[in-house]
Design a protein around this motif. Structure first.
Motif, PDB file in Angstrom:
ATOM      1  N   THR A 173       0.829  -1.212   0.000  1.00  0.00           N
ATOM      2  CA  THR A 173       0.000   0.000   0.000  1.00  0.00           C
ATOM      3  C   THR A 173       0.859   1.255   0.000  1.00  0.00           C
ATOM      4  O   THR A 173       0.562   2.231  -0.703  1.00  0.00           O
ATOM      5  N   LEU A 176       2.298   1.798  -3.585  1.00  0.00           N
ATOM      6  CA  LEU A 176       1.308   2.270  -4.544  1.00  0.00           C
ATOM      7  C   LEU A 176       0.855   3.698  -4.233  1.00  0.00           C
ATOM      8  O   LEU A 176       0.572   4.480  -5.151  1.00  0.00           O
ATOM      9  N   SER A 180       1.345   6.791  -6.779  1.00  0.00           N
ATOM     10  CA  SER A 180       0.232   7.661  -7.163  1.00  0.00           C
ATOM     11  C   SER A 180       0.642   9.127  -7.070  1.00  0.00           C
ATOM     12  O   SER A 180       0.259   9.942  -7.919  1.00  0.00           O
ATOM     13  N   SER A 186      -2.413   2.973  -9.781  1.00  0.00           N
ATOM     14  CA  SER A 186      -2.132   1.787  -8.982  1.00  0.00           C
ATOM     15  C   SER A 186      -1.959   0.526  -9.833  1.00  0.00           C
ATOM     16  O   SER A 186      -1.010  -0.233  -9.605  1.00  0.00           O
ATOM     17  N   GLN A 361      -5.749   8.084  -5.885  1.00  0.00           N
ATOM     18  CA  GLN A 361      -5.609   6.637  -5.720  1.00  0.00           C
ATOM     19  C   GLN A 361      -4.741   6.318  -4.510  1.00  0.00           C
ATOM     20  O   GLN A 361      -5.018   5.375  -3.763  1.00  0.00           O
ATOM     21  N   GLY A 362      -3.686   7.118  -4.317  1.00  0.00           N
ATOM     22  CA  GLY A 362      -2.801   6.874  -3.190  1.00  0.00           C
ATOM     23  C   GLY A 362      -3.486   7.074  -1.851  1.00  0.00           C
ATOM     24  O   GLY A 362      -3.397   6.228  -0.954  1.00  0.00           O
ATOM     25  N   LEU A 365      -6.012   4.305  -1.169  1.00  0.00           N
ATOM     26  CA  LEU A 365      -5.393   3.046  -0.744  1.00  0.00           C
ATOM     27  C   LEU A 365      -4.983   3.103   0.723  1.00  0.00           C
ATOM     28  O   LEU A 365      -5.184   2.134   1.471  1.00  0.00           O
ATOM     29  N   HIS A 380      -5.531  -2.438  -4.723  1.00  0.00           N
ATOM     30  CA  HIS A 380      -5.363  -1.744  -6.006  1.00  0.00           C
ATOM     31  C   HIS A 380      -6.302  -2.306  -7.062  1.00  0.00           C
ATOM     32  O   HIS A 380      -6.739  -1.584  -7.970  1.00  0.00           O
TER      33      HIS A 380
END
Length: 540
Positions: A173, A176, A180, A186, A361-362, A365, A380
């Motif tokens: 996590t 990713l 991002s 991701s 997205q980061g 997550l 993801h």
């Protein structure tokens, strides 16, 4: 981990279907280090059936919730060939996006004012103590009082040092999320990491662990980087008498944190090289000393008003030499208490409070990890699924009309599906299986009962739910009447190659197509002329 144990148990059961008396022992190691592997084969253990059953429970529960809810929503509430999917992790994740967007929409900005003093030679900024000021009159009164004098007195200067510890090792996590921030999605970052792992350049990229195991030979890994572009950093660390790695909050025994296992292969700049660079620099940073900066805080007095100025200066770069900061340090000029500084400017600035930022997205997550939604291997994939279902869009995530309608409707008619609470309870029950406090049959049975109750509630409101979702889908996809045949309407379609275009609903009778331009995005119910003007006719 649970999934790895299940794979081993399934292989063993397949073999024992042919040879029921086949003996089996389990070697457990978390790092591909010679000493760790030898120890594991010396201290063989029995397969952990309870751990495997916990993973099997997750598979069955996720399949049941996803298949049942998706089938009901698609068949009873969908329109055309649209797939409306839902699940115990997917739907709460979608709600996180929708709720953050709703928080921004309902946010009411509040105005405030700051009073800034520019003084000294060279000049520097200082902010009025007591700010920000929430009424203009108060800020103007400060300006008037401070404006009575034309020189500022340095009332006090405080100097201190601040240590910034190195970042923790990467888990899935964390990697990713950082990718991002660098503009990598991701799925692309995970695909690149998997490819690097297959090529033997990094360790296994699916892990929750943020603590290096003691069996991992860090000096050997640094030695392999001495033939890479990171040679200078690696040799400097190898020259230290001892290595002390940073530690993150999560320690597991399945796989070590993500780290380079060798120099990167020569390749052109691209996603794989960018991901490798993130991993290599984070690994080197975790073994580097802390960054140390000198902090100077000064208090100035002007016309009875006190101002505060602060500056920083790097004393020891430490790990920041490997990962430079986003913004350079800015120090104050040399000043001493009692010094009188000329006033260059007295400035009143207006601003407003900011709404919470949209999820990326980061950040999504990281929020999923904090709330226990999904696993290191699936988070993801859930985010990617939201894009493929066209529930979310954009780099700063926004829920589409159909995505928001889905989560709002389910929040009203089946609220258990949209919150992390139910998912968290099931995760706790799966942990109980792994620890021997519950059985697979009991937990799957509890999940089945909860799913049945949700489905009964949804069927009770089936008509309202279907009307809600179909209207939202129609409004989002309809782009006005076709300018060619006059009978059909322009609707958004997706080509096999993934490109989105406008096509006539009377296809194949009418084959009129329009390609999307920037202005054509999300402009339903516009006139045909306006739609055509903002789109580019497709080639025949």
């Amino acid at each position: 981990d649970r999934e790895g144990e299940l794979i081993g148990i399934e292989a063993l059961e397949t073999l024992r279907a042919v040879r029921p008396d086949l003996p089996a022992r389990r070697a457990r190691f978390s790092a591909m280090a010679a000493g760790e592997v030898r120890r594991a084969f010396h201290d063989l253990t029995d397969p952990d059936w309870a751990l495997a059953e916990a993973a099997a429970a997750r598979q069955r529960i996720d399949l049941a919730w996803g298949a049942v809810l998706t089938r009901f929503l698609t068949l009873e509430c969908g329109s055309g060939r649209q797939v409306l999917s839902a699940g115990r992790v997917q739907t709460p994740t979608l709600r996180l996006v929708a709720d953050r967007e709703r928080d921004r929409e309902s946010f009411v900005p509040r105005p405030f004012w700051n009073v800034t003093l520019v003084a000294g030679d060279p000049p520097f900024d200082a902010e009025a103590i007591g700010g920000p000021f929430w009424d203009l009159g108060g800020a103007q009164a400060v300006i008037a009082l401070a404006g009575l004098e034309d020189s500022a007195l340095v009332a006090d200067v405080q100097r201190s040092e601040r240590r910034e510890p190195p970042p923790p090792p990467f888990n899935t996590t964390g990697l990713l999320a950082q990718a991002s921030r660098q503009g990598l999605s991701s799925p692309r970052a995970m695909a690149a990491a998997q490819d690097l792992y297959v090529r033997g350049e990094i360790s296994y990229p699916r892990t929750d662990n943020t603590v290096y195991p003691t069996a991992l030979h860090l000096r050997d890994l640094l030695g392999r980087l001495t033939t890479s572009p990171y040679r200078e950093f690696a040799e400097r660390l190898l020259a230290q008498p001892s290595l002390e790695a940073s530690r993150g909050p999560i320690q597991t025994t399945d796989h070590p944190p993500i780290h380079p296992t060798g120099p990167a292969a020569k390749r052109r700049p691209g996603t794989r090289l960018a991901v490798y660079d993130l991993i290599a620099r984070r690994f080197l940073a975790t073994l580097s000393p802390a960054s140390v900066v000198a902090v100077t805080e000064a208090r100035l007095r002007l016309g009875g008003v006190e101002f505060r100025a602060a500056g920083t200066r790097v004393l020891e770069r430490g790990w920041r030499e490997v990962i430079p900061p986003d913004h350079p340090a800015l120090d104050l000029p040399p000043i001493q208490p009692g010094e009188v500084l000329p006033v260059r400017e007295l400035r009143l600035t207006h601003d407003e409070t900011r709404p919470p930022p949209l999820h990326t997205q980061g950040s999504l997550l990281l929020t999923m990890q904090r709330l226990g939604l999904g696993t290191k291997s699936t988070r993801h994939e859930i985010v990617d699924l939201l894009f493929r279902r066209q529930y979310v869009s954009g780099r700063s995530l926004r829920a589409t009309a159909s995505g928001r309608a889905l989560v709002d409707a389910l929040a009203l008619y089946g609220p258990e599906v949209t919150t992390p609470t139910m998912t968290g309870h099931l995760e706790d029950r799966m942990t109980a299986i792994a620890e021997g406090r519950a059985t697979l049959a009991d937990v799957v049975g509890e999940s089945r009962d909860a799913l049945r109750a949700v489905l009964v509630e949804l069927r009770t409101h089936e008509d309202s739910l279907a009307r809600w979702l179909r209207d939202a889908t129609f409004l989002e996809k309809d782009y006005g009447p076709c300018d060619a045949c006059g009978e059909g309407r322009f609707v958004r379609r997706r080509a096999p190659n993934g490109w989105t275009f406008l096509g006539c609903s009377a296809f194949p009778k009418c084959r009129r197509r329009l390609r999307f331009g920037e202005a054509a995005q999300r402009t339903p119910w516009g006139s045909a002329a306006a739609t055509a003007a903002s789109a580019i006719p497709a080639t025949a």
